[in-house]
Scaffold this motif. Structure first.
Motif, PDB file in Angstrom:
ATOM      1  N   GLY A 150       5.120 -11.632 -17.011  1.00  0.00           N
ATOM      2  CA  GLY A 150       5.524 -10.351 -17.969  1.00  0.00           C
ATOM      3  C   GLY A 150       4.678 -10.318 -19.230  1.00  0.00           C
ATOM      4  N   SER A 151       4.239 -11.536 -19.935  1.00  0.00           N
ATOM      5  CA  SER A 151       3.363 -11.389 -21.046  1.00  0.00           C
ATOM      6  C   SER A 151       1.862 -11.534 -21.055  1.00  0.00           C
ATOM      7  CB  SER A 151       3.878 -12.785 -22.055  1.00  0.00           C
ATOM      8  OG  SER A 151       3.404 -13.954 -21.036  1.00  0.00           O
ATOM      9  N   ASP A 152       1.256 -11.349 -19.619  1.00  0.00           N
ATOM     10  CA  ASP A 152      -0.021 -11.201 -19.554  1.00  0.00           C
ATOM     11  C   ASP A 152      -0.805  -9.925 -19.918  1.00  0.00           C
ATOM     12  OD1 ASP A 152       0.013 -13.715 -18.514  1.00  0.00           O
ATOM     13  OD2 ASP A 152       0.006 -12.914 -16.552  1.00  0.00           O
ATOM     14  N   CYS A 153       0.215  -8.835 -19.808  1.00  0.00           N
ATOM     15  CA  CYS A 153      -0.245  -7.620 -20.139  1.00  0.00           C
ATOM     16  C   CYS A 153       0.408  -6.768 -21.248  1.00  0.00           C
ATOM     17  CB  CYS A 153      -0.248  -6.741 -18.744  1.00  0.00           C
ATOM     18  SG  CYS A 153      -1.122  -7.379 -17.244  1.00  0.00           S
ATOM     19  N   GLU A 154      -0.148  -5.873 -21.818  1.00  0.00           N
ATOM     20  CA  GLU A 154       0.283  -5.188 -22.934  1.00  0.00           C
ATOM     21  C   GLU A 154       0.123  -3.629 -22.887  1.00  0.00           C
ATOM     22  OE1 GLU A 154      -2.629  -5.005 -26.578  1.00  0.00           O
ATOM     23  OE2 GLU A 154      -1.642  -6.944 -26.262  1.00  0.00           O
ATOM     24  N   CYS A 155       1.154  -2.983 -23.168  1.00  0.00           N
ATOM     25  CA  CYS A 155       1.184  -1.457 -23.168  1.00  0.00           C
ATOM     26  C   CYS A 155       0.450  -0.963 -24.200  1.00  0.00           C
ATOM     27  CB  CYS A 155       2.604  -0.967 -23.095  1.00  0.00           C
ATOM     28  SG  CYS A 155       2.583   0.998 -22.705  1.00  0.00           S
ATOM     29  N   TYR A 191      -0.553   6.156 -21.101  1.00  0.00           N
ATOM     30  CA  TYR A 191      -0.729   4.981 -21.510  1.00  0.00           C
ATOM     31  C   TYR A 191      -1.605   4.388 -20.340  1.00  0.00           C
ATOM     32  CZ  TYR A 191       3.093   3.752 -18.326  1.00  0.00           C
ATOM     33  OH  TYR A 191       3.925   3.456 -17.187  1.00  0.00           O
ATOM     34  N   MET A 192      -1.647   3.091 -20.510  1.00  0.00           N
ATOM     35  CA  MET A 192      -2.087   2.267 -19.707  1.00  0.00           C
ATOM     36  C   MET A 192      -1.839   0.699 -19.821  1.00  0.00           C
ATOM     37  SD  MET A 192      -6.326   1.761 -20.834  1.00  0.00           S
ATOM     38  CE  MET A 192      -6.870   1.500 -22.352  1.00  0.00           C
ATOM     39  N   TRP A 193      -2.007  -0.295 -18.884  1.00  0.00           N
ATOM     40  CA  TRP A 193      -1.781  -1.781 -19.218  1.00  0.00           C
ATOM     41  C   TRP A 193      -3.063  -2.248 -19.432  1.00  0.00           C
ATOM     42  CZ3 TRP A 193       3.071  -3.123 -20.293  1.00  0.00           C
ATOM     43  CH2 TRP A 193       4.224  -2.099 -19.625  1.00  0.00           C
ATOM     44  N   ILE A 194      -3.375  -3.181 -20.329  1.00  0.00           N
ATOM     45  CA  ILE A 194      -4.262  -4.028 -20.810  1.00  0.00           C
ATOM     46  C   ILE A 194      -3.780  -5.452 -20.394  1.00  0.00           C
ATOM     47  CG2 ILE A 194      -5.999  -4.838 -22.332  1.00  0.00           C
ATOM     48  CD1 ILE A 194      -5.734  -2.194 -23.653  1.00  0.00           C
ATOM     49  N   CYS A 195      -4.421  -6.034 -19.331  1.00  0.00           N
ATOM     50  CA  CYS A 195      -4.128  -7.351 -18.967  1.00  0.00           C
ATOM     51  C   CYS A 195      -5.003  -8.502 -19.471  1.00  0.00           C
ATOM     52  CB  CYS A 195      -3.851  -7.471 -17.341  1.00  0.00           C
ATOM     53  SG  CYS A 195      -2.464  -6.299 -16.995  1.00  0.00           S
ATOM     54  N   LYS A 196      -4.817  -9.180 -20.045  1.00  0.00           N
ATOM     55  CA  LYS A 196      -5.721 -10.149 -20.941  1.00  0.00           C
ATOM     56  C   LYS A 196      -5.582 -11.585 -20.138  1.00  0.00           C
ATOM     57  CE  LYS A 196      -5.133  -7.685 -25.387  1.00  0.00           C
ATOM     58  NZ  LYS A 196      -4.871  -7.845 -26.666  1.00  0.00           N
ATOM     59  N   TYR A 203      -3.792 -14.113 -17.003  1.00  0.00           N
ATOM     60  CA  TYR A 203      -3.265 -14.106 -15.666  1.00  0.00           C
ATOM     61  C   TYR A 203      -2.412 -15.458 -15.527  1.00  0.00           C
ATOM     62  CZ  TYR A 203      -2.351 -13.963 -10.499  1.00  0.00           C
ATOM     63  OH  TYR A 203      -1.831 -13.878  -9.241  1.00  0.00           O
ATOM     64  N   GLN A 204      -1.088 -15.179 -15.381  1.00  0.00           N
ATOM     65  CA  GLN A 204       0.041 -16.473 -15.433  1.00  0.00           C
ATOM     66  C   GLN A 204      -0.302 -17.508 -16.622  1.00  0.00           C
ATOM     67  OE1 GLN A 204      -0.219 -18.361 -11.603  1.00  0.00           O
ATOM     68  NE2 GLN A 204       0.280 -16.421 -10.255  1.00  0.00           N
ATOM     69  N   GLY A 205      -0.604 -16.726 -17.616  1.00  0.00           N
ATOM     70  CA  GLY A 205      -0.817 -17.226 -18.957  1.00  0.00           C
ATOM     71  C   GLY A 205      -2.012 -17.905 -19.291  1.00  0.00           C
ATOM     72  N   ALA A 206      -2.980 -17.845 -18.189  1.00  0.00           N
ATOM     73  CA  ALA A 206      -4.629 -18.282 -18.598  1.00  0.00           C
ATOM     74  C   ALA A 206      -5.462 -17.233 -18.978  1.00  0.00           C
ATOM     75  CB  ALA A 206      -4.951 -19.075 -17.259  1.00  0.00           C
ATOM     76  N   PRO A 207      -6.401 -17.164 -20.003  1.00  0.00           N
ATOM     77  CA  PRO A 207      -7.007 -16.236 -20.288  1.00  0.00           C
ATOM     78  C   PRO A 207      -7.990 -15.857 -19.439  1.00  0.00           C
ATOM     79  CG  PRO A 207      -6.807 -17.947 -22.266  1.00  0.00           C
ATOM     80  CD  PRO A 207      -6.178 -18.293 -21.115  1.00  0.00           C
ATOM     81  N   MET A 208      -8.294 -14.544 -19.205  1.00  0.00           N
ATOM     82  CA  MET A 208      -9.145 -14.173 -18.189  1.00  0.00           C
ATOM     83  C   MET A 208     -10.166 -12.996 -18.855  1.00  0.00           C
ATOM     84  SD  MET A 208      -6.824 -11.905 -15.743  1.00  0.00           S
ATOM     85  CE  MET A 208      -6.339 -10.114 -16.118  1.00  0.00           C
ATOM     86  N   PRO A 209     -11.278 -12.557 -18.077  1.00  0.00           N
ATOM     87  CA  PRO A 209     -11.556 -11.040 -18.635  1.00  0.00           C
ATOM     88  C   PRO A 209     -10.705 -10.054 -18.794  1.00  0.00           C
ATOM     89  CG  PRO A 209     -13.158 -12.399 -17.047  1.00  0.00           C
ATOM     90  CD  PRO A 209     -12.013 -13.159 -17.262  1.00  0.00           C
ATOM     91  N   TRP A 210     -10.745  -9.060 -19.452  1.00  0.00           N
ATOM     92  CA  TRP A 210      -9.714  -8.137 -19.633  1.00  0.00           C
ATOM     93  C   TRP A 210      -9.673  -7.181 -18.419  1.00  0.00           C
ATOM     94  CZ3 TRP A 210      -8.978  -6.124 -25.312  1.00  0.00           C
ATOM     95  CH2 TRP A 210      -8.725  -7.447 -26.204  1.00  0.00           C
ATOM     96  N   GLN A 211      -8.508  -6.769 -18.107  1.00  0.00           N
ATOM     97  CA  GLN A 211      -8.595  -5.681 -16.834  1.00  0.00           C
ATOM     98  C   GLN A 211      -7.748  -4.414 -17.508  1.00  0.00           C
ATOM     99  OE1 GLN A 211      -7.332  -6.859 -13.004  1.00  0.00           O
ATOM    100  NE2 GLN A 211      -8.338  -9.053 -13.239  1.00  0.00           N
ATOM    101  N   TYR A 212      -8.244  -3.320 -17.196  1.00  0.00           N
ATOM    102  CA  TYR A 212      -7.561  -2.053 -17.807  1.00  0.00           C
ATOM    103  C   TYR A 212      -6.866  -1.279 -16.367  1.00  0.00           C
ATOM    104  CZ  TYR A 212     -10.360  -3.134 -21.792  1.00  0.00           C
ATOM    105  OH  TYR A 212     -10.856  -3.646 -22.794  1.00  0.00           O
ATOM    106  N   CYS A 213      -5.593  -1.210 -16.687  1.00  0.00           N
ATOM    107  CA  CYS A 213      -4.824  -0.908 -15.523  1.00  0.00           C
ATOM    108  C   CYS A 213      -4.178   0.624 -15.636  1.00  0.00           C
ATOM    109  CB  CYS A 213      -3.701  -1.903 -15.163  1.00  0.00           C
ATOM    110  SG  CYS A 213      -4.254  -3.467 -15.150  1.00  0.00           S
ATOM    111  N   GLY A 214      -4.184   1.325 -14.503  1.00  0.00           N
ATOM    112  CA  GLY A 214      -3.457   2.656 -14.572  1.00  0.00           C
ATOM    113  C   GLY A 214      -2.218   2.541 -14.612  1.00  0.00           C
ATOM    114  N   SER A 215      -1.429   3.546 -15.302  1.00  0.00           N
ATOM    115  CA  SER A 215       0.044   3.406 -15.522  1.00  0.00           C
ATOM    116  C   SER A 215       0.960   3.635 -14.294  1.00  0.00           C
ATOM    117  CB  SER A 215       0.460   4.316 -16.588  1.00  0.00           C
ATOM    118  OG  SER A 215       0.057   5.514 -16.201  1.00  0.00           O
TER     119      SER A 215
END
Length: 472
Positions: free
Chosen positions: A125-130, A137-142, A144-156
């Motif tokens: 739940g805390s991996d991505c921010e609105c 809007y879109m989701w920016i996921c920084k 994965y399961q708490g571990a940093p990763m290259p950012w992903q930009y997700c459709g809403s």
């Protein structure tokens, strides 16, 4: 004999289904197009077309809402078909968001960020921010399961554009050095000088030898969010270039700074041009742009690397490849740079070990001018945009009705720091204020103007003649 009403009902269901599929497909395409323009880790390029997005969206809204209105007519006069169309529209969140967005209606933040589709891909739940942008809007996921990763930009709607990594990754400080603050530890060591890039096989033998170039050391700057990662496969600027980017792209957005920028980072950069560039009378190559770490031009990036190695590129903000700003940049000597890194033919999320070997980039500990050892960098402090503007808190400033800069009026609201974008004297004062802040905050470092940038002596006609002379 079949029941005519049942036959009409089936036709209605098919008609509704076709229209809904068409609407969802159109909405998804618009979301992906908008997402691509908002890449946080893209180059600091300026796009006037982005400002025209509301007009394009409005035009698309008319056709989509017209299609939605035709659902009832496509279903015929059947009352049951009209109920069916309403039920499908109510249950399909992607369709609702698309019509709301394209129709220009601004939904509340709470209503817009309800669809946490990324959870279905294994994210926590805390991996991505609105990230809300007007009516969409879109989701920016920084992580994965708490571990940093290259950012992903997700459709809403269905989180298009996101995927779970093959395995959760532990923090990698070598890829994402800490923020450059007074108390921050130094960034991780860069690759050693020549011989470390075992997979580097340039066609030109001169790119495998140190060059005769003189090393140049100077400060460069990056306007950045709170995210921390290396400046490789990124664009940086001199102080005037960073201030122009801030003024033109970031602070003219009411209620939030565009791309969530919060600070100006400084790096001490040392460059040494490869021999093919020196032979052509230049210390810098073409200034390249990057999209999530992937080099996007101008022209063929890999071809440029074949000719002159992974050289640092530069351009004046109003000259090629951004000559559309000729006569419109009043920050004197505003200059941008490109720092090609590993695996620049791919986005950060697509890097592989083989790609990193064959495309080593130019970063190294002690630049020699080899094609794969053209620059080094180290963090050299940062200032916040708040302290640059002289405010305590941007959030408080906005709550009290403030607006940093309105490009239509050329003035701010409750702030005059950015007034006068075309006033060269005012632009100079803004640059000098930033320089004073850095000097006062980091008194043990060389002064800003002691490490001012050297002239950008890139010349497009000379650069592209290198390949022409060799018949390439």
């Amino acid at each position: 004999m079949s029941d005519p009403s049942s036959h009409r009902h089936c036709q209605a269901r098919r008609a509704v289904g076709v229209v809904v599929v068409m609407l969802v497909a159109a909405a998804s395409a618009m979301l992906l197009a908008s997402r691509a323009e908002l890449q946080e880790r893209g180059a600091a390029s300026v796009s006037a077309s982005f400002l025209d997005r509301p007009r394009h969206l409005g035009a698309s809204a008319s056709s989509l809402e017209s299609g939605a209105a035709n659902v009832s007519r496509a279903a015929g006069a059947s009352r049951e078909a009209e109920d069916l169309a309403g039920g499908i529209a109510d249950s399909n969140e992607t369709l609702q968001l698309a019509v709301s967005m394209l129709g220009g209606r601004r939904a509340s933040a709470g209503a817009m960020c309800m669809n946490r589709c990324f959870l279905n891909l294994g994210f926590s739940g805390s991996d991505c921010e609105c990230s809300i942008h007007g009516g969409w809007y879109m989701w920016i996921c920084k992580r994965y399961q708490g571990a940093p990763m290259p950012w992903q930009y997700c459709g809403s709607g269905m989180c298009g554009g996101c995927k779970a990594p093959q395995a959760p990754k532990a923090p990698e400080t070598s890829k994402h050095p800490p923020a450059s603050t007074p108390a921050s530890p130094p960034p991780p060591a860069l690759p050693a000088s020549p011989g470390s890039s075992e997979g580097y096989r340039p066609a030109k033998s001169s790119l495998l030898r140190p060059s005769t170039a003189q090393a140049k050391t100077f400060y460069v700057y990056r306007v950045q969010s709170d995210a921390d990662y290396a400046p490789e496969n990124q664009n940086v600027a001199n102080l005037a270039g960073a201030m122009w980017y801030l003024h033109h792209e970031i602070v003219n957005n009411r209620y939030e700074r565009r791309f969530k920028k919060t600070r100006v980072q400084r790096f001490k950069l040392t460059t040494k041009a490869p021999q093919p560039l020196i032979d052509a009378g230049m210390d810098f190559g073409v200034r390249l742009a990057f999209d999530l770490g992937k080099c996007t031009g101008p022209f063929d990036c890999q071809k440029a690397f074949e000719e002159v190695g992974y050289s640092v590129g530069c351009n004046k903000a109003d000259e090629f490849p951004t000559s559309q700003w000729a006569g419109k940049v009043f920050y004197n000597d505003a200059t941008w740079y490109s720092l090609p890194g590993k695996c620049s033919s791919r986005k950060f999320s697509e890097h592989t070990a083989q790609c990193s070997l064959s495309e080593p980039g130019g970063a190294c500990a002690n630049p020699t001018g080899r094609g794969d050892c053209t620059y080094s960098y180290q963090a050299a402090g940062e200032i916040s945009i708040d302290e640059l503007e002289g405010i305590d808190s941007f959030a408080k400033f906005v709550t009290e009705g403030g607006w940093e800069y309105n490009h239509k009026t050329d003035h701010g609201v409750h702030m005059n720091f950015w007034d006068g974008m075309s006033d060269a004297a005012a632009c100079k004062r803004r640059v000098e204020r930033a320089a004073r802040l850095f000097d006062a905050k980091f008194p043990g470092d060389p002064k800003t103007w002691d490490l001012a940038n050297p002239p950008c002596n890139f010349r497009a006609n000379h650069f592209y003649a290198i390949a022409a002379r060799e018949g390439r």
